[in-house]
Scaffold this motif. Structure first.
Motif, PDB file in Angstrom:
ATOM      1  N   SER A 123       0.880  -1.368  -0.034  1.00  0.00           N
ATOM      2  CA  SER A 123      -0.172  -0.058  -0.053  1.00  0.00           C
ATOM      3  C   SER A 123       0.786   1.153   0.055  1.00  0.00           C
ATOM      4  O   SER A 123       1.924   1.258   0.716  1.00  0.00           O
ATOM      5  CB  SER A 123      -0.979  -0.024   1.283  1.00  0.00           C
ATOM      6  OG  SER A 123      -1.755   1.040   1.248  1.00  0.00           O
ATOM      7  N   GLY A 124       0.479   2.462  -0.697  1.00  0.00           N
ATOM      8  CA  GLY A 124       1.336   3.553  -0.672  1.00  0.00           C
ATOM      9  C   GLY A 124       1.821   3.711  -2.112  1.00  0.00           C
ATOM     10  O   GLY A 124       1.514   3.065  -3.113  1.00  0.00           O
ATOM     11  N   GLY A 132       5.001   4.014   1.979  1.00  0.00           N
ATOM     12  CA  GLY A 132       4.349   2.909   1.940  1.00  0.00           C
ATOM     13  C   GLY A 132       4.475   1.850   3.227  1.00  0.00           C
ATOM     14  O   GLY A 132       5.204   1.881   3.998  1.00  0.00           O
TER      15      GLY A 132
END
Length: 136
Positions: A47-48, A53
């Protein structure tokens, strides 16, 4: 009809801007390709962005905890691509500074981990530790 010089400059600016945004917002999912296939290291639930992230770190099929990263921009002035890393989970709280240069890579680690965290990988080599490991 060939484009005018002003049109060519505008087109070049648009292309460079699009490339800049693509790099700036590069998704963390691209990091899935950093670890060699079959190497036993996997990043799950990415994620990110590649610059900031988090993901679940899996080593040898076992969860190592939650890995978070963020770019350390000052390292670019030192000729390196640097990241601040944090690995957290039951039994461990580790942080690291990673610097990647064209000819070498370096990392410093700080924090602590329960021996049970490390033993899940060392047990295969008949190595068993006890206590709490401290890294400085």
């Amino acid at each position: 009809c060939w484009p005018t010089e002003a049109m060519a400059r505008t087109l070049l600016a648009v292309i460079l801007l699009a490339l800049g945004f693509a790099v700036l917002f590069a998704p963390a999912a691209l990091l899935r390709h950093v670890a060699p296939p079959g190497g036993g290291v996997e990043l799950a639930g990415l994620s990110g962005t590649v610059w900031r992230g988090h993901a679940d770190l899996v080593i040898g099929g076992r969860s190592a905890g939650r890995l978070a990263w963020r770019l350390a921009p000052v390292t670019i002035l030192q000729g390196a691509l640097g990241y601040h890393l944090a690995l957290t989970g039951p039994g461990q709280d580790l942080s690291a500074a990673l610097a990647i240069r064209p000819t070498r890579m370096g990392m410093t680690v700080d924090g602590a981990a329960d021996s049970a965290f490390v033993n899940q990988w060392l047990g295969a080599y008949d190595i068993i530790l006890s206590g709490r490991l401290t890294f400085e």
